[in-house]
Design a protein around this motif. Structure first.
Motif, PDB file in Angstrom:
ATOM      1  N   UNK A 226     -35.365   8.752  38.372  1.00 44.42           N
ATOM      2  CA  UNK A 226     -34.595   9.554  37.486  1.00 44.42           C
ATOM      3  C   UNK A 226     -35.443   9.418  36.061  1.00 44.42           C
ATOM      4  N   UNK A 227     -35.606   7.758  35.929  1.00 40.51           N
ATOM      5  CA  UNK A 227     -36.342   7.531  34.661  1.00 40.51           C
ATOM      6  C   UNK A 227     -37.871   8.055  34.852  1.00 40.51           C
ATOM      7  N   UNK A 228     -38.541   7.956  35.768  1.00 40.31           N
ATOM      8  CA  UNK A 228     -39.798   8.603  36.003  1.00 40.31           C
ATOM      9  C   UNK A 228     -39.895  10.206  35.667  1.00 40.31           C
ATOM     10  N   UNK A 229     -38.734  11.019  36.305  1.00 41.66           N
ATOM     11  CA  UNK A 229     -38.969  12.085  36.030  1.00 41.66           C
ATOM     12  C   UNK A 229     -38.766  12.403  34.534  1.00 41.66           C
ATOM     13  N   UNK A 230     -37.746  11.872  33.909  1.00 45.85           N
ATOM     14  CA  UNK A 230     -37.683  12.103  32.447  1.00 45.85           C
ATOM     15  C   UNK A 230     -39.070  11.866  31.702  1.00 45.85           C
ATOM     16  N   UNK A 231     -39.542  10.603  32.233  1.00 47.40           N
ATOM     17  CA  UNK A 231     -41.097  10.322  31.422  1.00 47.40           C
ATOM     18  C   UNK A 231     -41.989  11.312  31.667  1.00 47.40           C
ATOM     19  N   UNK A 232     -42.067  11.901  32.803  1.00 50.88           N
ATOM     20  CA  UNK A 232     -42.977  13.012  32.933  1.00 50.88           C
ATOM     21  C   UNK A 232     -42.765  14.210  32.391  1.00 50.88           C
ATOM     22  N   UNK A 233     -41.310  14.466  32.371  1.00 48.52           N
ATOM     23  CA  UNK A 233     -41.170  15.857  31.695  1.00 48.52           C
ATOM     24  C   UNK A 233     -41.404  15.966  30.447  1.00 48.52           C
ATOM     25  N   UNK A 234     -40.924  14.554  29.828  1.00 39.41           N
ATOM     26  CA  UNK A 234     -41.092  14.573  28.350  1.00 39.41           C
ATOM     27  C   UNK A 234     -42.715  14.766  28.124  1.00 39.41           C
ATOM     28  N   UNK A 235     -43.533  14.229  28.966  1.00 41.07           N
ATOM     29  CA  UNK A 235     -45.013  14.358  28.782  1.00 41.07           C
ATOM     30  C   UNK A 235     -45.671  15.842  28.645  1.00 41.07           C
ATOM     31  N   UNK A 236     -44.666  16.529  29.607  1.00 43.26           N
ATOM     32  CA  UNK A 236     -45.470  17.924  29.948  1.00 43.26           C
ATOM     33  C   UNK A 236     -44.585  18.822  29.054  1.00 43.26           C
ATOM     34  N   UNK A 237     -43.882  18.654  28.291  1.00 42.44           N
ATOM     35  CA  UNK A 237     -43.068  19.483  27.323  1.00 42.44           C
ATOM     36  C   UNK A 237     -43.265  19.399  25.730  1.00 42.44           C
ATOM     37  N   UNK A 238     -44.516  18.992  25.475  1.00 46.97           N
ATOM     38  CA  UNK A 238     -44.592  18.692  24.012  1.00 46.97           C
ATOM     39  C   UNK A 238     -44.537  20.004  23.053  1.00 46.97           C
ATOM     40  N   UNK A 239     -44.180  20.063  21.961  1.00 51.44           N
ATOM     41  CA  UNK A 239     -43.835  21.059  21.091  1.00 51.44           C
ATOM     42  C   UNK A 239     -45.006  21.796  20.635  1.00 51.44           C
ATOM     43  N   UNK A 240     -46.136  21.000  20.243  1.00 56.83           N
ATOM     44  CA  UNK A 240     -47.347  21.550  19.819  1.00 56.83           C
ATOM     45  C   UNK A 240     -47.977  22.561  20.873  1.00 56.83           C
ATOM     46  N   UNK A 241     -48.935  23.508  20.237  1.00 54.45           N
ATOM     47  CA  UNK A 241     -49.417  24.401  20.804  1.00 54.45           C
ATOM     48  C   UNK A 241     -50.694  23.996  21.911  1.00 54.45           C
ATOM     49  N   UNK A 242     -51.396  22.781  21.431  1.00 55.04           N
ATOM     50  CA  UNK A 242     -52.367  22.251  22.277  1.00 55.04           C
ATOM     51  C   UNK A 242     -51.649  21.770  23.680  1.00 55.04           C
ATOM     52  N   UNK A 243     -50.431  21.139  23.393  1.00 53.71           N
ATOM     53  CA  UNK A 243     -49.648  20.433  24.488  1.00 53.71           C
ATOM     54  C   UNK A 243     -49.076  21.467  25.506  1.00 53.71           C
ATOM     55  N   UNK A 336     -59.766  13.928  25.060  1.00 53.19           N
ATOM     56  CA  UNK A 336     -60.662  13.093  24.703  1.00 53.19           C
ATOM     57  C   UNK A 336     -61.722  13.840  23.713  1.00 53.19           C
ATOM     58  N   UNK A 337     -61.695  15.021  23.689  1.00 56.00           N
ATOM     59  CA  UNK A 337     -62.495  15.700  22.609  1.00 56.00           C
ATOM     60  C   UNK A 337     -61.720  16.290  21.444  1.00 56.00           C
ATOM     61  N   UNK A 338     -62.070  16.296  20.518  1.00 56.51           N
ATOM     62  CA  UNK A 338     -61.273  16.849  19.345  1.00 56.51           C
ATOM     63  C   UNK A 338     -61.599  18.459  19.333  1.00 56.51           C
ATOM     64  N   UNK A 339     -60.707  19.209  19.438  1.00 59.60           N
ATOM     65  CA  UNK A 339     -60.546  20.614  19.537  1.00 59.60           C
ATOM     66  C   UNK A 339     -59.136  21.036  19.093  1.00 59.60           C
ATOM     67  N   UNK A 340     -59.209  22.284  18.933  1.00 62.89           N
ATOM     68  CA  UNK A 340     -57.926  22.885  18.139  1.00 62.89           C
ATOM     69  C   UNK A 340     -57.358  24.088  19.039  1.00 62.89           C
ATOM     70  N   UNK A 341     -56.361  24.226  19.374  1.00 56.55           N
ATOM     71  CA  UNK A 341     -55.644  25.260  19.924  1.00 56.55           C
ATOM     72  C   UNK A 341     -55.173  26.152  18.805  1.00 56.55           C
ATOM     73  N   UNK A 342     -55.555  27.350  18.564  1.00 54.18           N
ATOM     74  CA  UNK A 342     -54.918  28.345  17.412  1.00 54.18           C
ATOM     75  C   UNK A 342     -53.951  28.961  17.819  1.00 54.18           C
TER      76      UNK A 342
END
Length: 784
Positions: A226-243, A336-342
């Motif tokens: 359950x802790x692993x699920x929570x960790x991966x779901x947090x990684x996959x659901x960032x609030x920024x456009x790039x994420x 790894x590369x600096x880029x912007x999602x607009x």
């Protein structure tokens, strides 16, 4: 004792009352209602199901009742599939003019009641819950009882009254119709056309069904998981456009995968990445769309890990471990590369169907790196996804070929990235025409787009930018010295296929070199964009477009051969092809005049190139299917390699895949696979494949382990007789010779040892490949 008396009386009642007419069901047992099956299940009943019933269903039933091509859509891979029941509607229908409504288990309906509204009928009793009603009203029981009544087979080859063709008229009867079915098809009990269940297996299933066929809920996830699920779901659901864009990209490529979290102790739990209306921490509310990139209908999509309750079936199992090492690589690829999602690209069809439009703000280098990291699974998605069922779906590929990849470090500099952006309008895919494409003439449009794309690609190679990329083996990806995904072998088995790591078998007629645009299009054409419920036009255009992708991969490979050899080799690959195809293949649009910089010292440059590639990739070559990895002696291995050098003759009588159990005094020792590689003058014919066959050029590949998820025949060979077996196969001349081979070594459908051999192969397969193995599919077993 009272339990057995009740059961005995129930059995007497069933046998004596088989003449109930349809209208009598309701009058005797009450009206059908899914609510009748709801109720508590105690610990003893749960243990009985998990420890005794489920192993029988998995080992005797799932081999024919799994995935999209389960007869009558009856999936016995999970409790949810059993509760859903069966349907008269076909999933695979190459003639329908309009797309049908999807009926994907766990996706398109959430309860038995919803499935009933979609036309599914129960296979468990949904009337009065008494032993007599539970047996008399259960299709599962009636089917196994019908097979039990038939008894043992009395002849090695079953009569024509059995129909084993994939396109057979399925008899998807409801319980109310089963009495007539028993009269019409008295030998069609379950397992269909296979030995009956043992007395103990039959007794276990009868006891379970008499008590209502109760099935426990899936066991809860351990806290660590359950802790692993929570960790991966947090990684996959960032609030920024790039994420959010990166997570969308990951989802659209991994949605078919079986994802494993944590260590090996978590092997019992597999997950699928799904789109949900609800965020992490809340119950998953799955978004059901035809394709993974269709509009979700909500403002915000959440990517969740859903615990998959189905048993592992090898034909659709694509395993991936989610661990910290993989996450670190993903971070380097996408951040790894600096880029912007607009902006959010949205889900408009003209954007969502074309990954080069939807994800253009993620650098192509990172996208390619992500796909290469697990390239076998990327290609395997095409093989193990829903497109893989049916001859027309896979007759676009040769019987055996090797696949290599362009090195992203060399091939994806600034100039090539700009070229990709410039060509995005020429990379549209057939799914842009929805699932109801009606005109195959759209092939002409795609043909012109492909010509424009390849013409630009040829110009790039010969430009100043292109000249900075060496046209030699330095441009072939070497797996970074540690990744065995660098070279793959693809086998076609008539109407299905396999993909494995390494250079398996002898030198193939053709090979592919894949770059990022090609790899991405294969996925969006045959996996993300393919709708198994689509109409005949959609399926036909998809097949025709794949011709372009195969030719492109072959042309990439030819660039590493001297330019003076390319046309003659291509002519050999496409002997007898239609003139329209030849005009395309040999057009000036797609010719590259640049000379290969690979140095050759023999006249057989193609074979020499294969060996140069073998040397370059030696550090990462996968050898798990090499015969040297088996438990066989050097003398036996030599005999099998001798068989592998045979061409033509009686090999034409061999099945596509023979799975061979090698025993030592009757004790299972090892498994080898015999793959029939059928030769063709060309594979550009859509419907008349037989006209292009060249049986005198047929060959075989012998591999360690289970290779192929759909065996056509099982064999059992004593280790002391293996050399004689290989000699007998090599000297086949007639169909009678093949029948004699089966008389000596075959485990036909009717063989009394069928289930012993089946179980032994399954056990050895699991020992050999604990993560990758699964239940094999028996829908293509011969009756010869």
């Amino acid at each position: 004792m009272s339990r057995w008396i009740t059961l005995f009386l129930a059995l007497v009642l069933v046998s004596g009352c088989a003449a109930y007419a349809t209208h009598q069901f309701d009058s005797v047992f009450g009206a059908q209602d899914t609510a009748n099956r709801t109720g508590d299940i105690n610990d003893e009943e749960a243990a009985f199901y998990n420890e005794q019933v489920k192993p029988i269903l998995d080992s005797r039933c799932v081999s024919c009742h799994a995935c999209y091509d389960a007869p009558c859509q009856l999936k016995l891979t999970a409790a949810g599939g059993i509760e859903r029941g069966g349907s008269k509607e076909l999933v695979y229908d190459g003639t329908r003019l309009l797309a049908s409504s999807p009926t994907r288990l766990f996706i398109d309906a959430k309860s038995p009641d919803e499935w009933r509204t979609k036309g599914f009928h129960p296979v468990l009793n949904e009337r009065e819950q008494s032993p007599s009603a539970n047996l008399q009203g259960s299709l599962l029981y009636r089917a196994v009882a019908l097979r039990k009544k038939q008894g043992d087979f009395t002849q090695p080859i079953l009569p024509d009254s059995y129909d084993f063709s994939l396109a057979r008229d399925q008899q998807c009867v409801s319980i109310e119709e089963y009495q007539q079915f028993e009269r019409d098809y008295p030998n069609w009990g379950m397992p269909y056309g296979l030995p009956a269940l043992s007395d103990n297996e039959y007794d276990v299933l009868t006891r379970w069904l008499a008590k209502g066929g109760k099935m426990p809920e899936a066991k809860p996830l351990p806290v660590k998981l359950q802790q692993q699920v929570a960790l991966w779901e947090s990684r996959l659901n960032g609030d920024d456009l790039k994420g959010q864009l990166v997570s969308r990209y990951i989802y659209e490529h991994l949605y078919l995968y079986s994802l494993y979290l944590g260590d090996d102790s978590s092997e019992d739990f597999r997950f699928q990445l799904v789109r949900s209306k609800t965020p992490p921490g809340e119950p998953i509310d799955r978004i059901a769309t035809r394709r993974p990139y269709d509009s979700p209908g909500v403002d915000r999509v959440y990517y969740r890990l859903w615990a998959d309750p189905e048993v592992k079936v090898q034909k659709n199992h694509i395993p991936m471990q989610l661990d910290e090492a993989r996450y670190a690589r993903w971070q380097s690829y996408f951040y790894g590369n600096d880029y912007e999602v607009t902006r959010d690209p949205g889900y408009a069809p003209e954007v969502a169907t074309n990954p080069f439009r939807a994800f253009r703000e993620i650098p192509a280098y990172g996208r390619y790196r992500f796909l290469l990291d697990h390239s076998q699974k990327t290609i395997m998605s095409f093989i193990k996804g829903p497109v893989c069922r049916g001859q027309v779906a896979v007759n676009v590929i040769n019987e055996q070929f090797w696949v290599y990849f362009l090195d992203p470090e060399i091939a994806y500099n600034k100039g090539s990235a700009d070229y990709l952006e410039d060509q995005v309008q020429n990379l549209d895919l057939p799914a842009i025409g929805s699932s109801n494409a009606l005109s195959p003439t759209s092939w002409v449009t795609f043909s012109e787009q492909q010509k424009s794309y390849l013409s630009a690609k040829a110009a790039l190679i010969e430009s100043e930018v292109g000249k900075t990329i060496p046209l030699d083996l330095r441009v072939i990806w070497d797996g970074d010295g540690n990744n065995s995904n660098a070279v793959l072998t693809v086998f076609r088995h008539f109407d299905n296929a396999s993909v494995v790591k390494g250079m398996v078998g002898q030198h193939p007629k053709t090979s592919w070199v894949i770059d990022y645009p090609l790899l991405e299009r294969i996925h969006y054409l045959l996996v993300a964009g393919f709708d198994v419920y689509g109409n005949v036009g959609h399926q036909l255009v998809t097949r025709l477009y794949m011709d372009f992708l195969r030719m492109e991969g072959e042309m990439n490979f030819l660039l590493f051969l001297p330019k003076e050899d390319r046309e003659s080799i291509r002519q050999y690959w496409y002997r007898g092809a239609d003139q329209t195809i030849k005009n395309y293949i040999f057009s000036d649009y797609i010719k590259v005049d640049s000379q290969s910089q690979v140095e050759y010292s023999t006249d057989d440059r193609q074979s020499e190139l294969y060996e140069k590639l073998r040397h370059k990739l030696a550090a990462v070559l996968d050898h798990s299917h090499d015969l040297e990895q088996s438990k066989l002696s050097a003398n036996q291995i030599e005999a099998l390699y001798k068989l592998q050098s045979v061409r033509g003759g009686g090999l034409v009588h061999l099945p596509n895949v023979a799975t061979v159990l090698v025993t030592q005094q009757g004790v299972p020792l090892d498994v080898i696979s015999l793959i029939h590689n059928k030769a063709h003058a060309n594979i550009s014919s859509l419907l008349d494949e037989e006209a292009a066959r060249l049986p005198e050029e047929d060959g075989v590949t012998i591999a360690k382990g289970v290779l192929g998820d759909y065996p056509n025949v099982l064999m059992q060979v004593e280790e002391s007789e293996l050399v004689a077996w290989a000699d007998q196969v090599a000297n086949l001349k007639t169909q009678a010779d093949y029948a004699a081979l089966l008389d000596s070594f075959g485990i036909r459908r009717t063989h009394p040892n069928f289930w012993f051999v089946s179980d032994a192969i399954s056990n050895l397969n699991k020992l050999d490949r604990p993560r990758e193995s699964g239940i094999l599919d028996y829908n293509r077993l011969e009756n010869k």
